[in-house]
Design a protein around this motif. Structure first.
Motif, short mmCIF file in Angstrom:
data_model
loop_
_atom_site.label_atom_id
_atom_site.label_comp_id
_atom_site.label_asym_id
_atom_site.label_seq_id
_atom_site.Cartn_x
_atom_site.Cartn_y
_atom_site.Cartn_z
N GLU A 21 0.02 9.93 -9.62
CA GLU A 21 -0.25 10.15 -11.33
C GLU A 21 0.94 10.81 -11.95
N LEU A 22 0.90 10.42 -13.28
CA LEU A 22 2.02 10.88 -14.13
C LEU A 22 1.87 12.24 -13.98
N ARG A 23 3.33 13.02 -13.84
CA ARG A 23 3.22 14.39 -13.90
C ARG A 23 4.18 14.87 -14.99
N ASN A 24 5.19 14.15 -15.43
CA ASN A 24 6.23 14.62 -16.47
C ASN A 24 6.21 13.22 -17.27
N ASP A 25 6.56 13.72 -18.51
CA ASP A 25 6.62 12.42 -19.62
C ASP A 25 7.73 11.63 -19.46
N GLN A 26 8.49 11.75 -18.36
CA GLN A 26 9.31 10.93 -17.98
C GLN A 26 9.33 10.29 -16.83
N ASP A 27 8.15 10.29 -16.34
CA ASP A 27 7.82 9.47 -15.07
C ASP A 27 7.22 7.99 -15.64
N VAL A 28 7.40 7.14 -14.21
CA VAL A 28 6.58 5.98 -14.50
C VAL A 28 5.91 5.84 -13.27
N ILE A 29 4.73 4.90 -13.11
CA ILE A 29 4.01 4.69 -11.99
C ILE A 29 4.50 3.14 -11.49
N ALA A 30 4.93 2.83 -10.32
CA ALA A 30 5.26 1.48 -10.13
C ALA A 30 4.34 1.12 -9.03
N LYS A 31 4.15 -0.33 -9.19
CA LYS A 31 3.36 -0.65 -8.12
C LYS A 31 4.45 -1.36 -7.08
N VAL A 32 4.19 -1.09 -6.02
CA VAL A 32 5.42 -1.40 -5.10
C VAL A 32 5.23 -2.82 -4.58
N THR A 33 6.37 -3.68 -4.62
CA THR A 33 6.32 -5.00 -4.37
C THR A 33 6.82 -5.25 -3.04
N ALA A 34 7.80 -4.54 -2.80
CA ALA A 34 8.66 -4.62 -1.21
C ALA A 34 9.49 -3.46 -1.20
N GLY A 35 9.40 -2.93 0.02
CA GLY A 35 10.48 -1.97 0.70
C GLY A 35 10.95 -2.33 1.81
N THR A 36 11.83 -1.65 2.38
CA THR A 36 12.57 -2.03 3.60
C THR A 36 12.59 -0.92 4.55
N THR A 37 12.88 -0.95 5.76
CA THR A 37 13.26 -0.20 6.69
C THR A 37 14.55 0.33 6.55
N CYS A 38 15.09 1.56 6.88
CA CYS A 38 16.31 1.96 6.60
C CYS A 38 16.65 3.02 7.93
N GLY A 39 17.98 3.16 8.25
CA GLY A 39 18.36 3.69 9.47
C GLY A 39 18.16 5.24 9.11
N SER A 40 18.38 5.50 7.84
CA SER A 40 18.14 6.91 7.69
C SER A 40 16.67 7.39 7.79
N ASP A 41 15.63 6.26 7.81
CA ASP A 41 14.42 6.92 8.12
C ASP A 41 14.35 7.24 9.65
#
Length: 394
Positions: A21-41
């Protein structure tokens, strides 16, 4: 909604979690269309990053569609296709104003842990433990993006999703290594690591004018990909002495700039690997600095070493004498995404920078634990697995 959650060391599960949910007035909510694995994870999954809690949503490299905006958001509207910087910056503090976005003074709302570890707290990053605020990660159907006017960027027409995805983190991280590492026209640059970040660092060095770029790894498929798609020279470190090979290729002087893109779980074929592995597992040191040591020893006198790989704490047998007596410049940083992402999107659109070849696999969110198993264990020549909440494309 569904999300990929950390449930303990080497334990991941797709679970139902509350929608953001929006918590601050500068937030947006995005529907994730793609992410990726990362070595940092992988450092999170392996238990090397402190302050993880069961149920934490991981993931930090993603694109999405804006579905809701806070009242103070000015640069985005519902329906915008955006790439989001993995690090969050407020856009107002001294560090953000000086383009040092990952050091933001205001985004990390839980600074105590990192203040105790490092003296000061960095900014926050999506899905990267409660030491970095505990902000939910992006391997989910929806994600809250704080300070969205500064951290989310509209994807230009003509730039496809797979290309834009890696501009979230891998491309700006690699570019930062070459830029802040001081690559100049005519330089010889060596890059440790042929994963996504290492490949992007090598390409950035070329675009900044390096005369030669030499990439170092041990996996044949990554070395071949780097030669084909990046165009750099390569060294398989299991087949030669890297330091001697670099001196041979540089007339005995060594590279002008050395970029370490491996991180705290570095591997080597020599006895130092067993030493570092044992000390890390016994928590007598937090990180394995094999590649950093090698870069410091290999760099020419008065050269530059830039550390891109993630490190969490302390290391043993650090060659400080070599740094000082060789007159080296040693730098490191987490990724200042907001500094580089607009420029990188332009370069992708112009065809100057290719990123989509990094996506070697694609899975649905339900199969995300399998994607990380492939990625961690280098199965099926996996360089990066794209995770699509709406399902993998056929």
């Amino acid at each position: 909604m569904k999300a990929l959650c950390w449930e303990g060391v080497n334990k991941l599960a797709v679970e139902d979690v509350p929608e953001p949910e929006l918590r601050n007035d500068q937030d947006v909510i995005a529907k994730v269309t793609a992410g990726t694995t990362c070595g940092s994870d992988l450092h999170l999954i392996g238990g090397y990053i402190p302050a993880m809690r069961a149920g934490d949503v991981i993931g930090h490299e993603f694109i999405g569609e804006v579905v809701e905006t806070g009242p103070a958001v000015r640069r985005h509207r519902v329906g915008d296709r955006v790439v989001v910087s993995s690090f969050v910056g407020c856009g107002r503090c001294w560090y953000c104003a000086n383009d040092l976005w990952s050091l933001c003074d205001n985004s990390n709302t839980n600074p105590g842990i990192t203040q105790a570890m490092w003296g000061y707290e960095p900014g926050t990053v999506f899905g990267y433990s409660h030491a970095a605020t505990g902000l939910r990660g992006s391997h989910a159907e929806y994600v809250r993006v704080p300070f969205a006017d500064y951290g989310a960027f509209t994807i230009p027409e003509g730039v496809d999703d797979d290309s834009a995805l890696f501009v979230s983190d891998s491309a700006p991280t690699g570019w930062m290594g070459a830029d802040l590492g001081g690559v100049r026209p005519g330089d010889v640059v060596a890059v440790w690591g042929c994963g996504a970040v290492g490949q992007m660092a090598a390409r950035a060095a070329m675009l900044l004018g390096a005369e030669r770029v030499i990439s170092i790894d041990r996996f044949p498929e990554r070395l071949a990909m780097t030669r084909e798609h990046i165009g750099s020279e390569t060294i398989d470190y299991t087949e030669t002495d890297v330091g001697a090979e670099l001196r041979e290729r540089t007339g005995g002087r060594g590279p002008d700039v050395c970029i370490e893109a491996v991180g705290m779980e570095a591997h080597s074929p020599g006895p130092e690997y067993a030493y570092d592995q044992v000390k890390q597992q016994l928590r007598l040191q937090t990180d394995r600095p094999t590649a950093v040591r090698e870069a410091i020893y290999a760099c020419r006198k008065a050269g530059s070493v830039f550390v891109l790989g993630v490190f969490g704490g302390v290391v043993d047998k650090f060659p400080l004498g070599a740094v000082m007596n060789k007159g080296l410049t040693l730098r490191g940083a987490q990724m200042h995404g907001q500094r580089y992402i607009p420029m990188l999107l332009e370069r992708v659109a112009k065809g100057e920078l290719s990123t989509r070849h990094l996506a070697t696999h694609e899975v649905s969110l339900d199969d995300a634990p399998h994607a990380y198993d492939m990625f961690k264990n280098k199965k099926d020549d996996c360089v990066r697995a794209v995770i699509r909440p709406d399902g993998a494309r056929t």
